[in-house]
Design a protein around this motif. Structure first.
Motif, mmCIF file in Angstrom:
data_model
loop_
_atom_site.group_PDB
_atom_site.id
_atom_site.type_symbol
_atom_site.label_atom_id
_atom_site.label_comp_id
_atom_site.label_asym_id
_atom_site.label_seq_id
_atom_site.Cartn_x
_atom_site.Cartn_y
_atom_site.Cartn_z
ATOM 1 N N PHE A 22 -18.064 7.709 5.106
ATOM 2 C CA PHE A 22 -19.251 6.392 4.775
ATOM 3 C C PHE A 22 -19.011 5.242 3.620
ATOM 4 N N ALA A 23 -17.651 5.821 2.441
ATOM 5 C CA ALA A 23 -17.475 4.540 1.838
ATOM 6 C C ALA A 23 -15.830 3.556 2.443
ATOM 7 N N GLU A 24 -15.070 4.354 3.531
ATOM 8 C CA GLU A 24 -14.393 4.084 4.990
ATOM 9 C C GLU A 24 -15.357 2.877 5.215
ATOM 10 N N ARG A 25 -16.369 2.849 6.061
ATOM 11 C CA ARG A 25 -16.997 2.320 6.497
ATOM 12 C C ARG A 25 -17.538 1.058 6.349
ATOM 13 N N LEU A 26 -17.923 1.171 4.782
ATOM 14 C CA LEU A 26 -18.561 0.037 4.144
ATOM 15 C C LEU A 26 -17.234 -0.618 3.836
ATOM 16 N N ILE A 27 -15.979 -0.425 3.026
ATOM 17 C CA ILE A 27 -15.179 -1.026 2.722
ATOM 18 C C ILE A 27 -14.615 -1.777 3.801
ATOM 19 N N GLU A 28 -14.415 -1.235 5.531
ATOM 20 C CA GLU A 28 -14.109 -1.402 6.577
ATOM 21 C C GLU A 28 -14.064 -2.821 6.919
ATOM 22 N N ALA A 77 0.976 -1.165 0.220
ATOM 23 C CA ALA A 77 0.132 -0.353 0.360
ATOM 24 C C ALA A 77 1.449 1.303 -0.342
ATOM 25 N N ALA A 78 2.005 1.002 0.317
ATOM 26 C CA ALA A 78 2.484 2.474 0.672
ATOM 27 C C ALA A 78 3.152 3.116 -1.060
ATOM 28 N N GLY A 79 3.403 2.752 -1.645
ATOM 29 C CA GLY A 79 2.756 3.659 -3.133
ATOM 30 C C GLY A 79 2.368 4.459 -2.851
ATOM 31 N N ALA A 80 0.749 3.812 -2.805
ATOM 32 C CA ALA A 80 -0.443 5.021 -2.868
ATOM 33 C C ALA A 80 -0.629 5.948 -1.558
ATOM 34 N N ALA A 81 0.183 5.819 -1.065
ATOM 35 C CA ALA A 81 -0.325 6.308 0.326
ATOM 36 C C ALA A 81 0.835 7.844 0.841
ATOM 37 N N ALA A 82 0.775 8.366 -0.195
ATOM 38 C CA ALA A 82 1.802 9.459 -0.346
ATOM 39 C C ALA A 82 0.949 10.688 0.472
ATOM 40 N N GLY A 83 -0.088 10.651 0.067
ATOM 41 C CA GLY A 83 -1.030 12.459 0.702
ATOM 42 C C GLY A 83 -0.848 11.797 2.613
ATOM 43 N N VAL A 84 -1.031 11.127 3.097
ATOM 44 C CA VAL A 84 -1.408 10.237 4.957
ATOM 45 C C VAL A 84 -0.231 10.819 5.630
ATOM 46 N N ALA A 133 -5.453 -0.545 14.064
ATOM 47 C CA ALA A 133 -3.933 -0.170 14.547
ATOM 48 C C ALA A 133 -3.623 1.247 13.150
ATOM 49 N N THR A 134 -4.126 0.776 11.697
ATOM 50 C CA THR A 134 -2.925 1.958 11.315
ATOM 51 C C THR A 134 -4.191 2.379 10.243
ATOM 52 N N ALA A 166 -7.840 5.318 5.247
ATOM 53 C CA ALA A 166 -8.410 5.916 5.050
ATOM 54 C C ALA A 166 -8.100 6.849 3.555
ATOM 55 N N GLY A 167 -6.656 6.901 3.616
ATOM 56 C CA GLY A 167 -5.074 7.913 3.047
ATOM 57 C C GLY A 167 -5.940 6.533 1.867
ATOM 58 N N LEU A 168 -5.724 5.494 1.300
ATOM 59 C CA LEU A 168 -5.641 4.398 0.660
ATOM 60 C C LEU A 168 -7.385 4.992 -0.208
#
Length: 397
Positions: free
Chosen positions: A292-298, A24-31, A266-267, A272-274
């Motif tokens: 809401f999208a986070e909750r659905l996916i989580e 995931a690290a490659g997509a998490a730059a803005g986090v 824990a992360t 959320a950034g991903l």
């Protein structure tokens, strides 16, 4: 790039958590920037506040269950036509994120003799159609269902026994839901991402159903195949590395689900950034919609994520597309979709030259949440073109 604190957190979560963190690290730059400026406690309080205030996913209908061919119970809900002007009979009033505002989309005085069946995508649930459900509620009969192992449906019984899940299985699941919730009358099929693939599998296995009952189809952010070539917005070298290791990593994650879920919690800010990056294409998305999208996916367990993933690399239903040529078809995608790029929708349109192709600017994979009015407007027009409803009436936007 992820911070040292993030890396340490993944190490504490175990080897499996670390593996997915590296991918995931490659997509998490803005986090990383957000983490430097906003404390974890504040982010947690913000998420809880958004959970409490966002109305998304609150719509409910008449519940039912269908039995798949392996015995899995598939949960669905029906919103019936309201003879009056309110919401669906016997259900809670319609909820609109923008309040009680109403606008003209289409209309009729008599109930439309059609059932609109909504199929959701991977790691989501029927609630991902919240805005479209709110707009159509009471105006046309709709069925919203949760794919196996998602939402309120039962974990796939065959998968619990180690049987590989495939898109063909999902097509048979959709047939079971139609048999239970809409055994008669015309159908309009609407599918997002994996839901659109499910519809292709349905047509491939039940061509007579397509010929006799399907009045119109909407494909939203989906693909007929070649998903193994998607680069997810990553550099080629990174994509190739991910493709080599991801199947094995997901298998390992699925076997250590409890450990990985602890690491995921824990992360939460990293995830959320991903989720934001791969769900949306614009910068001004309502934070409550993002949450809401986070909750659905989580809510999708990691072992379910793992068992479904291989099906997408195998998915190829391009040969089934001609079965949709005799009905009105809407093909819609976001121009910044990194999961099922708009080029895949264009490929579907090449096989269905009479279809309406809509590429939504500044939109990502969850286009129906990010630009709900655009999706609802085009869906309303599809229903008119299909003869499901006359041209003028009121729908909530």
């Amino acid at each position: 790039m992820a911070t040292a604190a993030s890396a340490a957190g993944w190490r504490r979560a175990g080897i499996a958590g670390a593996a997915i963190g590296v991918i995931a690290a490659g997509a998490a730059a803005g986090v990383a920037v957000e983490r430097l400026t906003v404390g974890r406690g504040m982010r947690k309080r913000a998420r809880l506040a958004l959970d409490a205030t966002g109305p998304y996913g609150s719509l409910r209908g008449l519940p039912g269950r269908a039995a798949a061919d392996d015995g899995t119970e598939l949960y669905y809900e029906i919103d019936e036509v309201d003879p009056g002007s309110g919401g669906a009979a016997g259900s809670t009033p319609p909820v609109s994120a923008a309040g009680p505002r109403r606008r003209r989309l289409f209309g009729r005085k008599e109930p439309a003799p059609v059932t609109v069946v909504f199929s959701h995508g991977y790691c989501l649930s029927q609630d991902s159609w919240h805005f479209q459900r709110a707009a159509l509620r009471g105006l046309v009969r709709t069925v919203h269902w949760d794919q196996r192992s998602h939402g309120r449906s039962e974990r796939g019984r065959a998968q619990a026994q180690g049987v590989h899940v495939g898109i063909d299985q999902l097509g048979r699941d959709l047939k079971a839901v139609i048999d239970a919730a809409a055994p008669e009358g015309p159908l309009v099929l609407v599918g997002h991402s994996m839901g659109g693939m499910t519809m292709m599998a349905l047509a491939d296995q039940y061509p007579a159903l397509m010929r006799d009952r399907v009045a119109a189809v909407a494909f939203v952010g989906t693909s007929s195949g070649k998903l193994g070539e998607v680069n997810f917005g990553l550099p080629i070298a990174g994509v190739n590395a991910v493709r080599r290791v991801l199947p094995g990593v997901l298998k390992a994650l699925g076997s250590q689900a409890e450990l990985v879920e602890r690491g995921r919690r824990a992360t939460a800010d990293l995830f959320a950034g991903l989720i934001k990056r791969y769900s949306f294409g614009s910068r001004d998305v309502d934070p409550a919609v993002e949450r809401f999208a986070e909750r659905l996916i989580e809510s999708t367990p990691i072992d379910v994520v793992a068992e479904f993933y291989p099906a997408f690399a195998e998915h190829d239903k391009s040969n089934a597309l001609p079965l949709f040529r005799d009905v009105p078809v809407l093909i819609l995608a976001g121009d910044k979709d990194l999961v099922t790029p708009s080029s895949h929708s264009e490929a579907i349109a090449d096989e269905l030259p009479d279809a309406e192709l809509v590429i939504v600017p500044d939109a990502g994979h969850l286009v129906m949440l990010e630009h709900p009015e655009t999706v609802t407007d085009r869906l309303a027009d599809l229903l008119v073109r299909a003869g499901a409803v006359p041209e003028s009436s009121e729908a909530r936007g």
